[in-house]
Design a protein around this motif. Structure first.
Motif, PDB file in Angstrom:
ATOM      1  N   TRP A  17      87.926  -3.411 111.505  1.00  0.00           N
ATOM      2  CA  TRP A  17      86.743  -3.254 112.417  1.00  0.00           C
ATOM      3  C   TRP A  17      86.937  -4.035 113.915  1.00  0.00           C
ATOM      4  O   TRP A  17      85.637  -4.054 114.479  1.00  0.00           O
ATOM      5  CB  TRP A  17      86.253  -2.008 111.876  1.00  0.00           C
ATOM      6  N   GLU A  19      86.860  -3.119 117.035  1.00  0.00           N
ATOM      7  CA  GLU A  19      86.536  -2.500 118.067  1.00  0.00           C
ATOM      8  C   GLU A  19      84.827  -2.194 118.386  1.00  0.00           C
ATOM      9  O   GLU A  19      84.589  -2.653 119.315  1.00  0.00           O
ATOM     10  CB  GLU A  19      87.121  -0.761 118.228  1.00  0.00           C
ATOM     11  N   GLU A 103      82.934  -4.793 104.660  1.00  0.00           N
ATOM     12  CA  GLU A 103      83.230  -3.951 104.702  1.00  0.00           C
ATOM     13  C   GLU A 103      85.054  -3.544 104.329  1.00  0.00           C
ATOM     14  O   GLU A 103      85.206  -3.987 103.176  1.00  0.00           O
ATOM     15  CB  GLU A 103      84.084  -4.223 106.210  1.00  0.00           C
ATOM     16  N   ALA A 105      88.237  -0.918 104.122  1.00  0.00           N
ATOM     17  CA  ALA A 105      88.959   0.789 104.398  1.00  0.00           C
ATOM     18  C   ALA A 105      89.319   1.629 103.117  1.00  0.00           C
ATOM     19  O   ALA A 105      90.033   0.444 102.100  1.00  0.00           O
ATOM     20  CB  ALA A 105      90.109   0.325 105.165  1.00  0.00           C
ATOM     21  N   LYS A 110      87.037   3.827 107.599  1.00  0.00           N
ATOM     22  CA  LYS A 110      86.520   2.679 107.122  1.00  0.00           C
ATOM     23  C   LYS A 110      84.898   2.239 107.636  1.00  0.00           C
ATOM     24  O   LYS A 110      84.949   3.369 108.245  1.00  0.00           O
ATOM     25  CB  LYS A 110      87.129   1.941 108.592  1.00  0.00           C
ATOM     26  N   ASP A 147      83.460   4.711 110.437  1.00  0.00           N
ATOM     27  CA  ASP A 147      85.329   5.241 111.301  1.00  0.00           C
ATOM     28  C   ASP A 147      85.574   6.635 110.107  1.00  0.00           C
ATOM     29  O   ASP A 147      86.230   6.129 109.771  1.00  0.00           O
ATOM     30  CB  ASP A 147      85.553   4.493 111.482  1.00  0.00           C
TER      31      ASP A 147
END
Length: 238
Positions: A17, A19, A103, A105, A110, A147
């Motif tokens: 991620w 961003e 983390e 997905a 996500k 997300d």
């Protein structure tokens, strides 16, 4: 081990991620998103149901005044040059350098989990103890960014899954409630933040539940367990 700030790095970029901008600033960690997120939390600053675009975990100073944590957080945010109206602020006395990041997905999401932890005020829920009205800074803080799209009830369900996973990590580590000679389920001042992008990309398939038997709830549980386990078990290491 996924503790990027133990070596003094100023930033961490998630490969999953990118961003998100995750910054270490000596006395706080700030996670900044590229949009406004729907939030639910028991954060002392802008907690409850709301929104935010940046999330701060502040290691409070020794002269911290617990009589008004929101006012102290507002002053700190202004001092750092952050926009207070779009921030959600958590507070801790634990080592934020040892914050653990996990983390993943998966099925229309996500997920990034950040846990900071200490066990100095560990306690077992369900037992009688001395209580106090004043707020003190949280010892296990969970920041869970998603997300994806979730209903409000699913976001509350995510809080449950995260809390159960934290308690499972405490149990497996045998963290003691020293006042009762029992295994703790958490600490007396824990905090959890759920922040969801509610992106249009996922609007056709929102997550309506987040229990342990759902894809997203299972992931939240696993990642929170791993992050809390790592943060607690390394808390006393340099």
């Amino acid at each position: 081990m996924t503790q990027p700030f133990r070596g003094g790095a100023p930033q961490y970029r998630s490969p999953l991620w990118p961003e998100l901008l995750i910054e270490y600033k000596k006395d706080h960690i700030r996670i900044s998103g590229d949009r406004s997120y729907h939030t639910v939390s028991n954060a002392p600053y802008r907690g409850g149901a709301g929104s935010g675009s940046h999330f701060v975990n502040w290691k409070v100073p020794l002269d911290y005044d617990c009589s008004d944590p929101a006012a102290m957080m507002l002053e700190a945010l202004r001092g750092w040059g952050y926009e207070p109206s779009t921030a959600v602020g958590l507070q801790t006395a634990a080592h934020i350098t040892h914050s653990s990041f996990k983390e993943e997905a998966g099925d229309a999401y996500k997920l990034l989990v950040c846990a900071s932890a200490g066990t100095g005020n560990a306690a077992r829920a369900g037992l009688a103890r001395e209580t106090f009205p004043a707020y003190e800074p949280g010892t296990v803080n969970l920041l869970i960014l998603i997300d994806g799209a979730m209903t409000e009830s699913a976001m509350v369900n995510a809080v449950i899954s995260a809390t159960e996973a934290k308690s499972a990590a405490f149990a497996d580590l045998r963290v003691p409630d020293r006042s009762h000679e029992a295994v703790a389920t958490g600490t007396t001042t824990d905090a959890v933040l759920i922040a969801v992008s509610q992106s249009d990309v996922y609007a056709a398939a929102p997550h309506r539940y987040a229990g342990a038997a759902t894809t997203i709830g299972n992931a939240i549980g696993r990642l929170v367990y791993e992050a809390v386990y790592e943060a607690v078990s390394t808390a006393k290491e340099p």
